[in-house]
Design an enzyme around this catalytic site. Structure first.
Site, mmCIF file in Angstrom:
data_model
loop_
_atom_site.group_PDB
_atom_site.id
_atom_site.type_symbol
_atom_site.label_atom_id
_atom_site.label_comp_id
_atom_site.label_asym_id
_atom_site.label_seq_id
_atom_site.Cartn_x
_atom_site.Cartn_y
_atom_site.Cartn_z
ATOM 1 N N ARG A 261 -23.492 113.810 2.879
ATOM 2 C CA ARG A 261 -23.812 115.187 3.254
ATOM 3 C C ARG A 261 -22.620 116.096 2.985
ATOM 4 N NH1 ARG A 261 -27.177 114.277 8.957
ATOM 5 N NH2 ARG A 261 -28.623 112.729 8.095
ATOM 6 N N GLU A 348 -24.464 113.406 20.140
ATOM 7 C CA GLU A 348 -25.645 112.854 19.471
ATOM 8 C C GLU A 348 -25.296 111.593 18.689
ATOM 9 O OE1 GLU A 348 -28.416 113.733 15.600
ATOM 10 O OE2 GLU A 348 -27.420 115.439 16.530
ATOM 11 N N SER A 351 -31.411 110.653 16.324
ATOM 12 C CA SER A 351 -32.415 111.714 16.382
ATOM 13 C C SER A 351 -33.719 111.123 15.875
ATOM 14 C CB SER A 351 -31.976 112.896 15.513
ATOM 15 O OG SER A 351 -32.824 114.002 15.696
ATOM 16 N N ARG A 390 -20.839 106.841 14.372
ATOM 17 C CA ARG A 390 -20.775 107.377 15.732
ATOM 18 C C ARG A 390 -20.854 106.262 16.777
ATOM 19 N NH1 ARG A 390 -23.192 113.476 16.015
ATOM 20 N NH2 ARG A 390 -22.211 114.191 14.080
#
Length: 425
Positions: A261, A348, A351, A390
């Site tokens: 990304r 987060e 998702s 993460r």
């Protein structure tokens, strides 16, 4: 992509739903384009009907040796023959304008999605797990990680900002986490393991909604392909342009892949540490289901992701995102946020979204219900199970020891040769 027929049926409801996502009412402009396109279609069909009738009359005139009548009719046919390509071109041009306008609009939020414009409007569904009571001040991962092989400086030297090199214990931890997640999803929850392409064509990223609106968030190769921002792109496009039998559903896919990304819209956010990277590994889940099963599948998928956090004994909470904070293709999204004691905050880590038939329309992905001749669009869902980087951060912060070592979660030890502790160099 939206169904123009539904907009025709109730434009006010369509506008009201999109207003919840901060979109100005689009139905009037869409319906105007739709009327122009349909007028072109009707005019072209009428012209073709007239042409066919005139051609038949020409034959009859010639059969009766009425050359004057035949010549007059042939002149009229020539006019229609010349007009038809223009009408067809107009229909195509206006149809493309309509499709482009529809493709630029996000999915409609589900009825139970709360109103709100940003993350402040999100709703806590539940919290799980116990936060550890530290006997010392817990450090953030970027303070713990370097001694364990989380090499920020070398990553930047090799590739630039937002790249990290993992060595030794950190590299082993990331590899073990990815394998653990994938095994759990496939062996315990019935997902089919997939090793998908990392480079995809325009139509693949259009199908899952990244194009055309979010091109700047992606990396493109010199030959026109795109590096996947998530395995959702490759996995969902498995059913692109296909008609499935109802008995083939549901389909559930999982993949562990690198993701890429550009983070074009994230300037200044999480520039420290390992939270927001240009390249990262993630385990992705994708489900393809019949419409009447998509609600239950969304809960199932979210529960599967929660199970990974439960097994790793990481405290977390489930959030129901408000209409203004959801992704472009989502009708409803559950975010899972893991507790990071070093930061003293939830962040987060997963998702999970149901996209209803929004992506399926863009991909023309359908199924044929048993006993029916017609087809319907499938529903698609996607979710992280989990973001590996993460999760590395979460393990480092939650399992840190005062001497700088990091305990290994019990469930992860078989993937690390029964090692129970990562020691700093």
């Amino acid at each position: 992509m939206h169904d123009i027929r539904l907009i025709r049926d109730d434009p006010a409801a369509f506008d009201a739903a999109l207003a919840r996502r901060g979109v100005e009412p689009p139905s009037a402009a869409l319906l105007q384009l739709d009327e122009r396109r349909r007028a072109c279609v009707a005019e072209a069909q009428a012209a073709q009907t007239d042409r066919n009738a005139l051609s038949k009359a020409i034959g009859q005139a010639k059969a009766s040796r009425d050359e004057a009548r035949a010549n007059e009719l042939m002149t009229r046919v020539a006019v229609l023959k010349e007009a038809l390509p223009r009408l067809e071109a107009d229909e195509t041009r206006i149809g493309d304008e309509l499709n482009a306008a529809l493709a630029a609009l996000p999915n409609l939020p589900a009825a139970d999605v709360p109103d709100g414009t940003d993350e402040s409007g999100n709703f806590v569904v539940h919290e799980r797990g116990d936060r550890r009571d530290f006997a010392f001040a817990p450090a953030e991962h970027d303070a713990i990680g370097p001694a364990l092989g989380l090499d920020f400086e070398t990553g930047v030297a090799i590739a630039g900002a937002r790249f990290t090199l993992l060595r030794g214990p950190a590299a082993r931890l990331a590899r073990a986490l990815g394998q653990f997640m994938l095994d759990r999803l496939c062996q315990e929850h019935g997902y089919e393991e997939v090793a998908p392409p990392l480079l995809v064509r325009d139509e693949a990223v259009f199908g899952t909604g990244q194009l055309p609106k979010f091109a700047e968030d992606l990396f493109r190769t010199t030959d026109g392909r795109w590096l996947i921002p998530t395995a959702e792109v490759s996995l969902t496009n498995i059913v692109r342009e296909k008609i499935l039998g109802e008995g083939e559903l549901p389909l559930r896919f999982a993949a562990l892949t690198p993701c890429f990304r550009s983070e074009a819209g994230a300037a200044g956010r999480d520039t420290r540490g390992y939270i927001r990277q240009h390249q990262f590994d993630k385990v992705e889940m994708v489900s393809i289901v019949a419409p009447d099963l998509s609600e239950a599948e969304h809960e199932r998928m979210t529960t599967c992701a929660e199970g990974v956090l439960d097994a790793l004994e990481l405290p977390y909470r489930r959030m129901l995102l408000c209409a203004g904070d959801m992704g472009f293709t989502a009708a409803r999204t559950h975010d899972l946020e893991v507790w990071l004691p070093g930061q003293g905050a939830y962040r987060e880590i997963s998702s999970c979204s149901t996209c209803t038939d929004f992506q399926a329309r863009r991909m023309n992905a359908r199924y044929r219900p048993e006993g029916e001749k017609g087809t319907r669009f499938v529903h698609t869902l996607n979710g992280s199970g989990l973001a590996v980087g993460r999760t590395v951060v979460a393990v480092l912060e939650n399992y840190q020891q005062e001497d700088g070592s990091v305990a290994v979660p019990t469930a992860l030890r078989p993937y690390l040769g029964r090692l129970d502790r990562l020691e700093p160099k």
